[in-house]
Scaffold this motif. Structure first.
Motif: not given
Length: 714
Positions: A306-329
């Motif tokens: 019997t396999t039990d798995r929990w997954v909790s994922n969070l992703n945040i993304s957007g621009p720093f300024k103008n066209e420079t973008k960040y992505n954090v998970s």
């Protein structure tokens, strides 16, 4: 976790009835327009750089629905360079890409690697990845160690989750699927039975959420065997004819998930929570015929995982300024596999006693990845992406019992990684992209992964991409720490394993041009070469007490060389795919003994055909795939390694999908029309070994399915 099968169908029909009634009530006052789901077009946040530098194929939601796909194994089988490797004994299905197994392919969900029985992201059992809530699947071919770390040698598969609806409101989705397993089917006890349920609410243009559940009950493949409750009794004596049990072991899977998508200005927050439960039964073919109180009492020692798995994922993304973008998970994933051995009373059809009940595998994984791209947006000559990746895996992979050990030993592997990719554009058509990743691991020495990519646009449609870089793979958790030792087993990992390293080269040329007025042809040509040093493989040796030991070790090298041509042709309502790969594989256990060895070449062929009958809202589709013979490293009856072959086989599927109404659709089809069940493997021998041939199960026969889907929008 087990659900009452009768109740599931009652609940489904009850809910369907309520939904139909609600729809009819609304039709009396307002005309209901079917809401369409948002399809994210262009480059996803987690794959934008990948699409620029590498060849990326996409399996869209419509493609998934046309083949009634429920898990990742259902839809990857027809990808040109991918081979599905099922295991009838443990129920796992892994993949190989360019002839390299699942250890060399990284599987992600929304850009985050998936925890598995033996590692993070690699050698994943793809039958455990439910795709009920998936928008599309992206397949990236090429060595991608700089962007995705070690073990992304052959490529990356990224599963993208659905996010919200086009307009405000609710959507309720129900699906019921019945499928034969070969010619075996009963409503509850044989075949494959799938139920899906999902609710999505688009609150406003900034917030949406959804939740749902999916159940996949595979009753096993009998193939002449007689099942769990079979016993042969003659003259009050049990006759062991080895017909008890099943050819493929039965398993039941339940996936429950929820996600929230929130837009705050130009910034996006996406959170996904998922629970997965799998129960796998293994029935012993040997029956014990004992007399209890003068009565024959046949029993068998059966097993359950019997396999039990929990997954909790969070992703945040957007621009720093103008066209420079960040992505954090950020991600936290935990998995436990429980092993139970019990005495099953066959005549009474119950568990009589439990012999062993223990945790056989445990993983706790903390993961984070972040990057900033387009750091120099105003420059026409230079640009930069920088990022980090952190992985901490703690746990064990063992059943340590018996005379040799009564304890499990917990281990931890932590990786700290920094990476960067630069872009130089000497001309408008030419782009050069050197990249590097520095890895610090608590298990291995520091390592530098490097790559040099280049793109050249001959025209707007004719494009050339090339990448040369490290082919680096670190041993996974199982290869290092697995420990299964008792009176009958002696299987151990090898903590002294060294990482594999080498060089990979991928070149891609693609075009897109019009044929006639309504036709489009998209040819795609690839060249690839992968040279792995210190390749890791299974070996047989002796332990400190002179017992036969099954473990892992580094061999001299493993090489892949090949070409592929993939074409898609669209004309009016026709969609035709045709592709072929010519792949050569060469392995050397000892390079000095294999100087004269040649590549074993194989031809893979893939074709697909889809035709849409517009006036009936019906799509007819079929997929044909030929997989040529494969070279690999095998073990003979004496435990010696040799380089052998696996036979070729052909797979054919067909289906019809139709919209019965604006809310109800049906998919009817067949899998494995050519009725492939097993192939021969290890058919050639090395210089010092006798020829060895074994049969490997790869299918469960010709199967038929019917899937009904209902959408209610309000």
């Amino acid at each position: 976790m087990s659900l009452n099968k009768n109740n599931i169908y009652i609940y489904f029909l009850f809910f369907l009835g309520i939904s139909v009634y609600a729809q009819e009530q609304q039709k009396d006052s307002t005309s209901i327009e079917k809401l369409k789901e948002v399809v994210v077009v262009g480059e996803s946040n987690v794959m934008s750089v990948s699409k620029k530098l590498f060849t990326v194929g996409t399996i869209k939601r419509r493609d998934i629905e046309n083949v009634a796909g429920n898990n990742l194994a259902d839809i990857l089988f027809n990808s040109l360079n991918i081979t599905i490797n099922p295991d009838a004994s443990d129920g796992r299905s892994t993949i190989s890409l360019f002839g390299l197994d699942g250890q060399y392919v990284k599987i992600l969900v929304d850009g985050i690697p998936v925890v598995s029985d033996n590692g993070v992201g690699n050698n994943i059992d793809i039958t455990q990845i439910n795709i009920d809530d998936v928008e599309r699947v992206e397949i990236v071919e090429g060595s991608m160690g700089v962007l995705y770390g070690d073990n992304a040698v052959a490529g990356v598969i990224n599963v993208i989750t659905k996010r919200g609806l086009r307009e405000e409101g609710w959507q309720i989705q129900l699906a019921l699927q019945e499928e034969t397993v070969g010619n075996e089917f009963e409503l509850y006890d044989e075949g494959r039975h799938i139920q899906n349920f999902r609710v999505t609410n688009q609150v406003n243009d900034k917030l949406s959420y959804s939740f749902g559940a999916s159940r996949n009950d595979f009753a096993g493949f009998y193939n002449g065997y007689k099942g769990q409750n079979y016993v042969n009794i003659q003259n009050e004596t049990v006759v062991n004819d080895s017909l008890r049990g099943t050819e493929w072991n039965p398993k039941e899977q339940l996936t429950v998930s929820a996600n929230v998508d929130l837009n705050l200005g130009k910034h996006n927050i996406f959170y996904k929570l998922q629970y997965f439960d799998e129960s796998l039964d293994i029935y012993n073919r040997i029956v014990n015929g004992r007399f209890v109180n003068g009565q024959l009492n046949p029993t068998a020692i059966d097993q359950n995982y019997t396999t039990d798995r929990w997954v909790s994922n969070l992703n945040i993304s957007g621009p720093f300024k103008n066209e420079t973008k960040y992505n954090v998970s950020f991600s936290y994933q935990t998995q436990e596999r429980n092993y139970q051995e019990y005495v099953y009373n066959i005549l009474e059809q119950r568990k009589q006693s439990i012999e062993t009940d223990a945790i056989s595998q445990s993983s706790d994984v903390w993961y984070s990845k972040g990057f900033v791209n387009n750091i120099v947006p105003k420059s026409n000559f230079f640009n930069l992406q920088l990022g980090y990746e952190f992985t901490n895996q703690k746990g064990f992979d063992a059943i340590a019992t018996g005379d040799y050990s009564s304890d499990v030993v917990e281990n931890t592997i932590t990786n700290y990684e920094l990476f960067g990719v630069t872009e130089f554009k000497p001309t408008k058509k030419l782009s050069l992209n050197p990249g590097a990743r520095f890895t610090h691991s608590t298990q291995f020495d520091n390592n530098l992964i490097w790559s040099l990519s280049s793109t050249y646009d001959f025209t707007e449609k004719l494009k050339l991409k090339a990448v040369v870089g490290s082919a680096f793979r670190a041993p996974n958790f199982e290869e290092l720490f697995f420990y299964f030792v008792d009176a009958n087993h002696n299987v151990r990992g090898n903590e002294n394993l060294q990482p594999e390293d080498g060089v990979s080269v991928f070149v891609n040329l693609k075009d897109n041009y019009r044929v006639w007025n309504e036709g489009y042809l998209n040819p795609n040509f690839n060249f690839f070469y992968i040279d792995l040093k210190d390749a890791i493989t299974s070996v047989t040796t002796e332990d400190e007490d002179g017992r036969l030991l099954f473990t892992q070790d580094n061999i001299d090298y493993s090489k892949r060389l090949g070409f592929s041509l993939d074409n898609s042709f669209i004309y009016k309502n026709w969609n035709i795919g045709l592709g072929a790969t010519y792949l050569g594989i060469k392995n050397a256990i000892n390079e000095e003994l294999n100087n004269g060895s040649d590549y074993l070449w194989r031809l893979n062929f893939q074709s697909s055909l889809a035709y849409k009958i517009s006036k009936w809202d019906t799509t007819i589709s079929s997929q044909l795939k030929y997989t040529g013979r494969t070279q690999g490293v095998f073990t003979d009856s004496n435990g010696e390694l040799f380089v052998g072959e696996t036979d070729a086989f052909t797979w054919l599927n067909a289906s019809v999908r139709t919209d019965i109404s604006s809310n109800i659709s049906a998919t009817l089809g067949a899998r494995n029309l050519l009725d492939v069940v097993s192939i021969n493997t290890g058919t050639s021998a090395g210089a010092h070994t006798a020829s060895t041939t074994t049969s490997r199960l790869i299918g469960n026969g010709r199967s038929y399915f019917l899937k009904l889907t209902y959408n209610l929008n309000f």
